[in-house]
Design an enzyme around this catalytic site. Structure first.
Site, short mmCIF file in Angstrom:
data_model
loop_
_atom_site.label_atom_id
_atom_site.label_comp_id
_atom_site.label_asym_id
_atom_site.label_seq_id
_atom_site.Cartn_x
_atom_site.Cartn_y
_atom_site.Cartn_z
N SER A 50 0.86 -1.19 0.00
CA SER A 50 0.00 0.00 0.00
C SER A 50 0.90 1.24 0.00
CB SER A 50 -0.86 0.00 1.26
OG SER A 50 -0.02 0.15 2.40
N ASP A 83 -1.09 -1.53 -4.10
CA ASP A 83 -2.46 -1.64 -3.58
C ASP A 83 -3.03 -0.23 -3.35
OD1 ASP A 83 -4.67 -2.98 -2.52
OD2 ASP A 83 -3.84 -3.06 -0.48
N HIS A 191 -12.25 -3.16 4.73
CA HIS A 191 -10.90 -3.47 5.23
C HIS A 191 -10.90 -3.63 6.75
CE1 HIS A 191 -9.42 -1.23 1.46
NE2 HIS A 191 -9.20 -2.52 1.29
N GLY A 192 -9.91 -4.36 7.23
CA GLY A 192 -9.71 -4.43 8.67
C GLY A 192 -10.41 -5.61 9.34
N GLY A 232 -10.77 -6.60 0.99
CA GLY A 232 -11.33 -6.82 2.33
C GLY A 232 -11.69 -8.27 2.59
N SER A 233 -10.86 -9.20 2.10
CA SER A 233 -11.26 -10.61 2.12
C SER A 233 -10.60 -11.44 3.21
CB SER A 233 -10.99 -11.23 0.75
OG SER A 233 -11.86 -10.65 -0.19
N ASP A 276 -4.90 -9.05 4.10
CA ASP A 276 -3.89 -8.38 4.91
C ASP A 276 -4.14 -8.65 6.39
OD1 ASP A 276 -2.03 -6.74 6.05
OD2 ASP A 276 -2.77 -4.86 5.23
P1 13P Z 1 -8.39 -7.19 4.72
O1 13P Z 1 -8.30 -6.04 5.66
O2 13P Z 1 -9.70 -7.89 4.80
O3 13P Z 1 -7.25 -8.13 4.88
O4 13P Z 1 -8.31 -6.60 3.23
C1 13P Z 1 -7.09 -6.21 2.67
C2 13P Z 1 -7.27 -5.46 1.38
O5 13P Z 1 -8.31 -5.44 0.77
C3 13P Z 1 -6.08 -4.76 0.88
O6 13P Z 1 -6.35 -4.03 -0.28
O1 G3H Z 2 -5.88 -1.44 1.89
C1 G3H Z 2 -5.73 -1.95 2.97
C2 G3H Z 2 -4.57 -2.79 3.31
O2 G3H Z 2 -4.91 -3.60 4.41
C3 G3H Z 2 -3.32 -1.98 3.55
O3 G3H Z 2 -3.42 -1.28 4.75
O4 G3H Z 2 -2.86 1.11 4.28
O5 G3H Z 2 -2.58 0.09 6.57
O6 G3H Z 2 -1.01 -0.50 4.70
P1 G3H Z 2 -2.42 -0.07 5.10
ZN ZN Z 3 -8.23 -3.12 -0.43
#
Ligand code: 13P
Ligand code: G3H
Ligand code: ZN
Length: 348
Positions: A50, A83, A191-192, A232-233, A276
Protein backbone atom coordinates in the site's frame (compact mmCIF):
# COMPACT_ATOMS: atom_id res chain seq x y z
CA UNK A 1 11.77 -16.71 -12.10
CA UNK A 2 11.73 -12.92 -12.64
CA UNK A 3 8.73 -10.95 -11.40
CA UNK A 4 5.85 -11.63 -13.78
CA UNK A 5 3.13 -9.21 -14.89
CA UNK A 6 0.05 -9.68 -12.72
CA UNK A 7 -1.97 -10.07 -15.91
CA UNK A 8 -0.22 -13.39 -16.56
CA UNK A 9 -1.24 -14.65 -13.10
CA UNK A 10 -4.85 -13.53 -13.64
CA UNK A 11 -5.04 -15.18 -17.07
CA UNK A 12 -3.54 -18.42 -15.75
CA UNK A 13 -5.90 -18.37 -12.77
CA UNK A 14 -8.89 -17.96 -15.10
CA UNK A 15 -7.65 -20.85 -17.21
CA UNK A 16 -7.20 -23.04 -14.15
CA UNK A 17 -10.38 -21.86 -12.39
CA UNK A 18 -8.60 -20.69 -9.23
CA UNK A 19 -8.04 -17.48 -7.28
CA UNK A 20 -4.72 -16.01 -6.19
CA UNK A 21 -4.37 -14.28 -2.85
CA UNK A 22 -2.69 -10.88 -2.84
CA UNK A 23 -0.93 -10.46 0.48
CA UNK A 24 0.12 -7.05 1.82
CA UNK A 25 3.69 -6.52 2.98
CA UNK A 26 5.60 -3.91 4.94
CA UNK A 27 8.76 -5.68 6.08
CA UNK A 28 11.17 -8.56 5.58
CA UNK A 29 9.43 -11.14 7.77
CA UNK A 30 6.15 -10.73 5.88
CA UNK A 31 7.84 -11.19 2.51
CA UNK A 32 9.71 -14.24 3.82
CA UNK A 33 6.47 -15.71 5.18
CA UNK A 34 4.70 -15.28 1.84
CA UNK A 35 7.54 -16.82 -0.14
CA UNK A 36 7.93 -19.74 2.25
CA UNK A 37 4.16 -20.37 2.12
CA UNK A 38 4.12 -20.15 -1.68
CA UNK A 39 7.10 -22.49 -1.87
CA UNK A 40 5.36 -24.99 0.40
CA UNK A 41 2.18 -24.79 -1.68
CA UNK A 42 4.07 -24.58 -5.02
CA UNK A 43 1.84 -21.69 -5.90
CA UNK A 44 1.89 -18.40 -7.79
CA UNK A 45 1.37 -15.43 -5.49
CA UNK A 46 0.74 -11.68 -5.59
CA UNK A 47 2.64 -9.48 -3.17
CA UNK A 48 1.23 -6.02 -2.71
CA UNK A 49 2.29 -2.84 -1.01
CA UNK A 50 0.00 0.00 0.00
CA UNK A 51 1.06 3.64 -0.02
CA UNK A 52 1.52 3.30 3.72
CA UNK A 53 3.80 0.32 3.19
CA UNK A 54 5.92 2.21 0.67
CA UNK A 55 6.27 5.08 3.09
CA UNK A 56 7.06 2.76 6.03
CA UNK A 57 9.73 0.91 4.07
CA UNK A 58 11.17 4.02 2.38
CA UNK A 59 10.39 2.48 -1.04
CA UNK A 60 13.79 1.02 -1.74
CA UNK A 61 13.93 -1.37 1.20
CA UNK A 62 10.75 -3.03 -0.07
CA UNK A 63 11.97 -3.10 -3.66
CA UNK A 64 15.20 -4.85 -2.72
CA UNK A 65 13.39 -7.31 -0.45
CA UNK A 66 11.14 -8.19 -3.37
CA UNK A 67 14.12 -8.73 -5.61
CA UNK A 68 15.66 -11.01 -2.97
CA UNK A 69 12.38 -12.93 -2.80
CA UNK A 70 12.34 -13.75 -6.51
CA UNK A 71 16.07 -14.53 -6.53
CA UNK A 72 15.69 -17.01 -3.66
CA UNK A 73 12.55 -18.64 -5.09
CA UNK A 74 13.21 -19.05 -8.81
CA UNK A 75 10.31 -21.48 -9.35
CA UNK A 76 7.58 -19.31 -7.83
CA UNK A 77 5.70 -16.87 -10.11
CA UNK A 78 5.35 -13.57 -8.24
CA UNK A 79 3.70 -10.30 -9.23
CA UNK A 80 4.51 -7.12 -7.35
CA UNK A 81 1.46 -4.91 -7.07
CA UNK A 82 0.65 -1.42 -5.79
CA UNK A 83 -2.46 -1.64 -3.58
CA UNK A 84 -4.92 1.29 -3.66
CA UNK A 85 -2.90 3.76 -5.70
CA UNK A 86 -4.60 7.13 -5.11
CA UNK A 87 -3.40 9.00 -8.20
CA UNK A 88 -1.63 8.53 -11.53
CA UNK A 89 1.44 10.05 -9.86
CA UNK A 90 1.57 7.31 -7.18
CA UNK A 91 1.08 4.64 -9.85
CA UNK A 92 3.94 6.10 -11.89
CA UNK A 93 6.18 6.01 -8.84
CA UNK A 94 5.42 2.28 -8.41
CA UNK A 95 6.02 1.57 -12.10
CA UNK A 96 9.36 3.37 -11.89
CA UNK A 97 10.23 1.22 -8.86
CA UNK A 98 9.69 -1.96 -10.91
CA UNK A 99 6.20 -3.01 -9.82
CA UNK A 100 4.61 -5.30 -12.41
CA UNK A 101 1.09 -4.20 -11.52
CA UNK A 102 -0.69 -1.16 -10.08
CA UNK A 103 -4.13 -0.44 -8.72
CA UNK A 104 -5.59 2.95 -9.60
CA UNK A 105 -8.36 3.27 -7.02
CA UNK A 106 -10.41 5.99 -8.67
CA UNK A 107 -13.48 5.03 -6.67
CA UNK A 108 -12.15 7.55 -4.17
CA UNK A 109 -10.58 10.95 -4.71
CA UNK A 110 -6.87 11.49 -4.17
CA UNK A 111 -7.39 11.87 -0.39
CA UNK A 112 -8.38 8.18 -0.27
CA UNK A 113 -11.59 9.07 1.58
CA UNK A 114 -14.02 11.04 -0.56
CA UNK A 115 -16.22 9.02 -2.91
CA UNK A 116 -15.47 9.99 -6.51
CA UNK A 117 -17.98 10.06 -9.35
CA UNK A 118 -17.96 7.68 -12.31
CA UNK A 119 -16.43 10.20 -14.75
CA UNK A 120 -13.53 11.01 -12.44
CA UNK A 121 -12.92 7.30 -11.90
CA UNK A 122 -12.87 6.57 -15.64
CA UNK A 123 -10.60 9.54 -16.35
CA UNK A 124 -7.85 8.73 -13.83
CA UNK A 125 -8.03 4.98 -14.40
CA UNK A 126 -7.80 5.40 -18.18
CA UNK A 127 -4.79 7.69 -17.72
CA UNK A 128 -3.03 5.02 -15.62
CA UNK A 129 -3.91 2.26 -18.10
CA UNK A 130 -2.29 4.23 -20.92
CA UNK A 131 0.84 4.88 -18.89
CA UNK A 132 1.13 1.39 -17.36
CA UNK A 133 0.38 -0.62 -20.48
CA UNK A 134 3.08 1.33 -22.32
CA UNK A 135 5.46 -0.36 -19.84
CA UNK A 136 3.74 -3.78 -19.95
CA UNK A 137 2.41 -3.22 -16.42
CA UNK A 138 -1.00 -4.59 -15.36
CA UNK A 139 -3.76 -2.28 -14.04
CA UNK A 140 -6.52 -2.97 -11.51
CA UNK A 141 -9.38 -0.47 -11.24
CA UNK A 142 -12.23 -0.30 -8.76
CA UNK A 143 -15.90 0.41 -9.36
CA UNK A 144 -18.08 1.06 -6.33
CA UNK A 145 -16.57 1.82 -2.92
CA UNK A 146 -15.61 -0.47 -0.07
CA UNK A 147 -17.10 -0.06 3.37
CA UNK A 148 -15.26 0.55 6.62
CA UNK A 149 -12.25 2.69 7.22
CA UNK A 150 -8.80 1.52 8.17
CA UNK A 151 -5.71 3.62 8.69
CA UNK A 152 -7.19 6.55 6.84
CA UNK A 153 -8.09 4.63 3.71
CA UNK A 154 -11.70 4.06 2.74
CA UNK A 155 -14.97 5.89 2.64
CA UNK A 156 -16.34 4.76 6.01
CA UNK A 157 -19.60 3.47 4.57
CA UNK A 158 -22.17 1.56 6.56
CA UNK A 159 -23.70 -1.75 5.47
CA UNK A 160 -26.84 0.07 4.38
CA UNK A 161 -24.90 2.06 1.79
CA UNK A 162 -25.88 -0.28 -1.03
CA UNK A 163 -25.69 2.70 -3.43
CA UNK A 164 -21.93 2.30 -3.32
CA UNK A 165 -21.86 -1.36 -4.24
CA UNK A 166 -20.64 -2.13 -7.76
CA UNK A 167 -23.44 -1.67 -10.26
CA UNK A 168 -23.30 -4.54 -12.80
CA UNK A 169 -24.98 -2.21 -15.34
CA UNK A 170 -21.94 0.10 -15.17
CA UNK A 171 -19.25 -2.58 -14.95
CA UNK A 172 -19.14 -3.38 -18.69
CA UNK A 173 -18.82 0.29 -19.65
CA UNK A 174 -16.16 0.87 -17.00
CA UNK A 175 -13.99 -2.00 -18.21
CA UNK A 176 -14.42 -0.98 -21.87
CA UNK A 177 -13.83 2.73 -21.25
CA UNK A 178 -10.74 2.26 -19.07
CA UNK A 179 -9.11 -0.87 -20.51
CA UNK A 180 -8.31 -2.27 -17.03
CA UNK A 181 -6.97 -5.83 -16.69
CA UNK A 182 -8.79 -6.46 -13.41
CA UNK A 183 -11.90 -5.04 -11.79
CA UNK A 184 -12.15 -4.65 -8.01
CA UNK A 185 -15.78 -4.96 -6.99
CA UNK A 186 -17.54 -3.54 -3.96
CA UNK A 187 -19.94 -6.14 -2.61
CA UNK A 188 -20.14 -5.09 1.03
CA UNK A 189 -16.69 -6.13 2.25
CA UNK A 190 -14.51 -3.67 4.11
CA UNK A 191 -10.90 -3.47 5.23
CA UNK A 192 -9.71 -4.43 8.67
CA UNK A 193 -10.87 -6.76 11.44
CA UNK A 194 -14.32 -5.24 11.98
CA UNK A 195 -16.24 -5.87 8.80
CA UNK A 196 -19.79 -5.96 10.03
CA UNK A 197 -22.08 -3.37 11.53
CA UNK A 198 -24.96 -5.87 11.55
CA UNK A 199 -26.27 -6.73 14.99
CA UNK A 200 -28.78 -9.30 16.13
CA UNK A 201 -31.80 -7.13 17.03
CA UNK A 202 -32.58 -9.32 20.06
CA UNK A 203 -29.15 -10.01 21.58
CA UNK A 204 -27.20 -7.08 20.11
CA UNK A 205 -24.50 -9.56 19.06
CA UNK A 206 -22.40 -8.92 15.95
CA UNK A 207 -23.54 -10.88 12.90
CA UNK A 208 -21.40 -11.85 9.89
CA UNK A 209 -21.21 -9.14 7.19
CA UNK A 210 -23.90 -9.28 4.52
CA UNK A 211 -22.27 -9.67 1.12
CA UNK A 212 -23.90 -9.00 -2.25
CA UNK A 213 -22.48 -12.10 -3.94
CA UNK A 214 -25.20 -11.78 -6.58
CA UNK A 215 -23.35 -8.77 -8.03
CA UNK A 216 -20.32 -10.97 -8.71
CA UNK A 217 -22.58 -13.62 -10.31
CA UNK A 218 -24.18 -10.99 -12.51
CA UNK A 219 -20.92 -9.39 -13.66
CA UNK A 220 -19.44 -12.80 -14.42
CA UNK A 221 -22.54 -13.75 -16.42
CA UNK A 222 -22.27 -10.59 -18.50
CA UNK A 223 -18.44 -10.56 -18.78
CA UNK A 224 -17.10 -14.10 -18.33
CA UNK A 225 -13.57 -12.97 -19.23
CA UNK A 226 -13.40 -10.15 -16.69
CA UNK A 227 -10.93 -10.83 -13.87
CA UNK A 228 -12.56 -9.67 -10.65
CA UNK A 229 -10.83 -8.70 -7.41
CA UNK A 230 -12.27 -9.06 -3.92
CA UNK A 231 -10.84 -6.58 -1.40
CA UNK A 232 -11.33 -6.82 2.33
CA UNK A 233 -11.26 -10.61 2.12
CA UNK A 234 -9.69 -11.58 5.40
CA UNK A 235 -11.61 -14.26 7.23
CA UNK A 236 -10.64 -12.95 10.69
CA UNK A 237 -10.28 -16.43 12.22
CA UNK A 238 -11.74 -16.63 15.72
CA UNK A 239 -8.83 -18.78 16.91
CA UNK A 240 -6.37 -15.95 16.14
CA UNK A 241 -8.52 -13.31 17.84
CA UNK A 242 -8.81 -15.66 20.83
CA UNK A 243 -5.03 -16.04 21.14
CA UNK A 244 -4.61 -12.26 20.97
CA UNK A 245 -7.17 -11.83 23.75
CA UNK A 246 -5.76 -14.70 25.80
CA UNK A 247 -2.41 -12.91 25.90
CA UNK A 248 -3.52 -9.45 26.85
CA UNK A 249 -5.26 -8.18 23.71
CA UNK A 250 -8.66 -6.50 23.78
CA UNK A 251 -10.24 -7.31 20.44
CA UNK A 252 -13.99 -7.37 20.12
CA UNK A 253 -16.03 -10.30 18.84
CA UNK A 254 -16.02 -10.05 15.05
CA UNK A 255 -16.51 -11.85 11.76
CA UNK A 256 -14.63 -11.74 8.47
CA UNK A 257 -15.42 -13.02 5.00
CA UNK A 258 -15.73 -16.78 5.06
CA UNK A 259 -13.44 -18.89 2.90
CA UNK A 260 -16.61 -20.45 1.42
CA UNK A 261 -17.83 -17.04 0.24
CA UNK A 262 -14.46 -16.41 -1.39
CA UNK A 263 -14.59 -19.82 -3.07
CA UNK A 264 -18.04 -18.94 -4.38
CA UNK A 265 -16.57 -15.72 -5.80
CA UNK A 266 -13.75 -17.70 -7.44
CA UNK A 267 -16.30 -19.96 -9.14
CA UNK A 268 -17.78 -16.76 -10.60
CA UNK A 269 -14.73 -14.94 -11.95
CA UNK A 270 -12.83 -13.65 -8.89
CA UNK A 271 -9.12 -14.13 -9.62
CA UNK A 272 -7.40 -11.92 -7.03
CA UNK A 273 -8.29 -12.00 -3.34
CA UNK A 274 -6.81 -9.35 -1.04
CA UNK A 275 -5.74 -10.54 2.41
CA UNK A 276 -3.89 -8.38 4.91
CA UNK A 277 -5.71 -8.44 8.25
CA UNK A 278 -5.45 -12.24 8.73
CA UNK A 279 -1.68 -12.02 8.50
CA UNK A 280 -1.59 -9.09 10.91
CA UNK A 281 -3.67 -11.11 13.36
CA UNK A 282 -1.46 -14.19 13.02
CA UNK A 283 1.72 -12.18 13.65
CA UNK A 284 0.25 -10.26 16.56
CA UNK A 285 -1.08 -13.44 18.18
CA UNK A 286 2.35 -15.09 17.96
CA UNK A 287 4.20 -12.04 19.29
CA UNK A 288 1.80 -11.59 22.21
CA UNK A 289 2.11 -15.28 23.10
CA UNK A 290 5.93 -15.29 23.07
CA UNK A 291 6.25 -12.09 25.09
CA UNK A 292 3.60 -13.08 27.56
CA UNK A 293 5.07 -16.54 28.15
CA UNK A 294 8.65 -15.20 28.22
CA UNK A 295 8.48 -11.78 29.84
CA UNK A 296 12.26 -11.63 30.09
CA UNK A 297 12.72 -12.03 26.32
CA UNK A 298 14.12 -9.06 24.39
CA UNK A 299 15.68 -10.56 21.26
CA UNK A 300 13.41 -9.52 18.32
CA UNK A 301 14.24 -12.74 16.49
CA UNK A 302 12.59 -14.69 19.29
CA UNK A 303 9.20 -13.13 18.57
CA UNK A 304 9.51 -12.07 14.91
CA UNK A 305 10.51 -15.64 13.97
CA UNK A 306 7.33 -17.22 15.44
CA UNK A 307 5.32 -14.33 13.94
CA UNK A 308 6.75 -15.15 10.52
CA UNK A 309 5.93 -18.86 11.00
CA UNK A 310 2.36 -18.00 12.00
CA UNK A 311 1.92 -15.85 8.91
CA UNK A 312 3.39 -18.56 6.68
CA UNK A 313 0.67 -20.90 7.92
CA UNK A 314 -2.10 -18.42 6.98
CA UNK A 315 -0.49 -17.91 3.56
CA UNK A 316 -0.30 -21.65 2.88
CA UNK A 317 -3.91 -22.22 3.99
CA UNK A 318 -5.24 -19.42 1.74
CA UNK A 319 -3.21 -20.58 -1.28
CA UNK A 320 -4.67 -24.04 -0.82
CA UNK A 321 -8.23 -22.90 -0.14
CA UNK A 322 -8.33 -20.61 -3.19
CA UNK A 323 -7.04 -23.42 -5.44
CA UNK A 324 -3.75 -21.76 -6.42
CA UNK A 325 -1.58 -24.44 -4.78
CA UNK A 326 0.27 -26.70 -7.19
CA UNK A 327 0.03 -24.24 -10.11
CA UNK A 328 3.53 -22.68 -9.95
CA UNK A 329 4.82 -25.13 -12.51
CA UNK A 330 2.26 -24.02 -15.14
CA UNK A 331 4.11 -20.75 -15.73
CA UNK A 332 6.51 -19.82 -18.47
CA UNK A 333 7.34 -16.27 -17.35
CA UNK A 334 6.21 -13.45 -19.63
CA UNK A 335 8.36 -10.30 -19.66
CA UNK A 336 7.05 -6.76 -19.40
CA UNK A 337 8.42 -6.19 -22.92
CA UNK A 338 6.22 -9.02 -24.22
CA UNK A 339 3.22 -7.61 -22.37
CA UNK A 340 3.95 -4.18 -23.84
CA UNK A 341 3.82 -5.67 -27.35
CA UNK A 342 0.60 -7.52 -26.44
CA UNK A 343 -1.13 -4.32 -25.27
CA UNK A 344 0.12 -2.36 -28.29
CA UNK A 345 -1.33 -5.00 -30.62
CA UNK A 346 -4.62 -5.14 -28.70
CA UNK A 347 -4.97 -1.34 -29.05
CA UNK A 348 -4.99 -1.35 -32.89
P1 13P B 1 -8.39 -7.19 4.72
O1 13P B 1 -8.30 -6.04 5.66
O2 13P B 1 -9.70 -7.89 4.80
O3 13P B 1 -7.25 -8.13 4.88
O4 13P B 1 -8.31 -6.60 3.23
C1 13P B 1 -7.09 -6.21 2.67
C2 13P B 1 -7.27 -5.46 1.38
O5 13P B 1 -8.31 -5.44 0.77
C3 13P B 1 -6.08 -4.76 0.88
O6 13P B 1 -6.35 -4.03 -0.28
O1 G3H C 1 -5.88 -1.44 1.89
C1 G3H C 1 -5.73 -1.95 2.97
C2 G3H C 1 -4.57 -2.79 3.31
O2 G3H C 1 -4.91 -3.60 4.41
C3 G3H C 1 -3.32 -1.98 3.55
O3 G3H C 1 -3.42 -1.28 4.75
O4 G3H C 1 -2.86 1.11 4.28
O5 G3H C 1 -2.58 0.09 6.57
O6 G3H C 1 -1.01 -0.50 4.70
P1 G3H C 1 -2.42 -0.07 5.10
ZN1 ZN D 1 -8.23 -3.12 -0.43
Amino acid sequence: MPLVPMRQILDEAAKGGYGVPAFNVNNMEQIQAIMAGAEEAQSPVIIQASRGALQYSQLDYLRHLMLAAVELHPDIPVAMHLDHGNSPKTCKQAIDLGFTSVMMDGSLKEDGKTIADYDYNVKVTREVVEMAHAHGVTVEGELGALGGIEDGHGAGLSVDDTDHLTNPDEAGDFVAETGVDALAVAIGTSHGAYKSLRRDPKTGETLPPALAMDRIHEIHKRMPDCHMVMHGSSSVPKELVDIINQYGGKMEHTYGVSVEQIQEGIRHGVRKVNVDTDNRLAMTAAIRKVLSENPKEFDPRKYLGPARDAMQEVVRLRLQAFGAAGHAKDYKPITLEEMKAYYAKAAV
